[in-house]
Design an enzyme around this catalytic site. Structure first.
Site, short mmCIF file in Angstrom:
data_model
loop_
_atom_site.label_atom_id
_atom_site.label_comp_id
_atom_site.label_asym_id
_atom_site.label_seq_id
_atom_site.Cartn_x
_atom_site.Cartn_y
_atom_site.Cartn_z
N LEU A 152 55.84 80.74 42.40
CA LEU A 152 55.66 81.17 41.01
C LEU A 152 56.96 81.74 40.44
O LEU A 152 56.96 82.73 39.70
CB LEU A 152 54.54 82.20 40.89
CG LEU A 152 53.13 81.73 41.25
CD1 LEU A 152 52.14 82.89 41.13
CD2 LEU A 152 52.70 80.58 40.38
N CYS A 153 58.08 81.11 40.79
CA CYS A 153 59.37 81.58 40.29
C CYS A 153 60.22 80.39 39.84
O CYS A 153 61.44 80.38 40.04
CB CYS A 153 60.11 82.39 41.34
SG CYS A 153 60.25 81.61 42.96
N GLY A 154 59.59 79.39 39.27
CA GLY A 154 60.33 78.24 38.76
C GLY A 154 61.00 77.45 39.87
O GLY A 154 60.42 77.20 40.92
#
Length: 374
Positions: free
Chosen positions: A147-149
């Site tokens: 969930l951090c690109g």
């Protein structure tokens, strides 16, 4: 007197006229005659039916749309909360970097002063000795969570490219992974993994010391000829730079000329922003020529260099964590914006579906009333 839905026949014209007026007030695009034009209920209803039949009938799915709107709203609340949590963790990471800066500056100053004191004397230290590179230990730093690109994928791709480049030169490569994402990736690849560490959200000096001590022991024992660090350099909230840095062997000139740049998360006009603070290299400590050292300066240097390596390892861990948190902030911001847009589109679709359902009900009531009067 016959009754239709509890309304007497004599009251049907007034009831039908009120329904047509309500249709106009709801916002329908259908034709609805006013009071001044006389009552033409049957023709108005028929005209409305013709207009509605030409387009899609969206009545009947209001419940599903309402459920989706509520789900998207809750998702946006979660992503917005995750963005704010990441911002708070970035601030804590910045405070940790600022807390370690005085020690790093003092260490660099003492090192530069000792090098100047030794002057033209040959410096014979194992950590400064260059060897013929036959084997490289590559330390890869990634995050523990997603969930951090593209943060994790960028550093993994950079590591794969570096491994391929060294392998093509005939150099053996072994890995030391920091972070669960790169552990899971390279565990299924051919490149051997010497040891794996967790990254965490707040790296400490003890964690950095464990990694650097293991690397120092491997280098001094001759098990590897070079140690390179793959980490993500923090640039801004919307940009990070996957970088490779040679940790061992050290270069005295590199330590003396190494500056420092710290990025601080601030708020500007209600939005998060980053300000950079650049520091020049620390000035060399002034040791008088008549000063007598209890130990040989080379022994002092030999004791200082491991401390310097520990400090640099901690700094790279902190920068990697800050880059991961900044990437998570941007990913959650994009998710929140997309949720807002989706909620707007679903609300419009829900309003059209509700309007279509109301129009259909009015058509049925007016048609039934008209049939009862005939």
């Amino acid at each position: 007197i016959p009754r239709v839905t509890g309304v007497q026949t004599c009251a049907l014209p007034i009831f039908a006229k009120a329904l047509v007026l309500a249709l106009a007030l709801v916002g329908s695009n259908a034709f609805a005659p006013g009071f001044q034009s006389g009552f033409a209920g049957t023709r108005a209803v028929q005209h409305t039916a013709n207009r509605r039949i030409t387009g899609p009938m969206m009545g009947g799915n209001e419940k599903q749309l309402k459920s989706r709107i509520a789900s998207v709203t809750n998702t946006r609340k979660i992503t917005e909360a995750m963005r704010l949590v990441a911002a708070a963790k970035v601030r804590r990471a910045q405070q940790a970097v600022l807390a370690t800066r005085p020690f790093s500056e003092t260490l660099q100053s003492v090192f530069s002063g000792l090098i100047s004191r030794l002057g033209s004397e040959s410096i014979d230290l194992p950590l400064l000795e260059s060897r013929e590179v036959k084997k490289v230990t590559l330390v890869v730093m990634s995050g523990d969570r997603g969930l951090c690109g593209g943060y994790n994928s960028f550093i993994i791709k950079k590591s794969e490219a570096r491994i391929k480049e060294l392998t093509e030169q005939g150099i053996e490569v072994e890995l030391v992974t920091v972070g669960k994402k790169c552990v899971g990736y390279f565990a299924k690849r051919d490149t051997p993994v010497l040891k794996a560490f967790d990254m965490g959200q707040a790296p400490t000096a003890d964690e950095a010391s464990k990694i650097s001590d293991m690397l120092l022991a491997s280098y001094l024992a001759g098990e590897t000829d070079c140690v390179e660090i793959m980490y993500t350099q923090f640039v801004s909230l919307i940009a990070s730079n996957p970088s490779v840095r040679t940790m061992l062997p050290l270069s005295p000139s590199g330590i003396e000329a190494e500056g420092d740049e710290v990025f601080q998360l601030t708020t500007k006009d209600g939005q998060f922003s980053v300000e950079s603070d650049s520091k020049p290299p620390a000035e060399a400590a002034d040791f008088p020529k008549d000063m007598i050292f209890e130990q040989d300066p080379l022994q002092i240097l030999n004791a200082i260099l491991p401390l310097y390596i520990n400090g640099q390892m901690l700094r790279m861990l902190q920068e990697s964590v800050a880059s991961e948190l900044a990437a998570r902030m941007q990913a959650m911001q994009a998710a929140s914006d997309n949720a807002k847009t989706l909620k707007t589109d679903l609300s419009r679709e829900y309003n059209r579906a509700r309007q279509a359902a109301v129009t259909q009900q009015i058509m049925e009531i007016v048609a039934g009333a008209s049939a009862a009067t005939e």
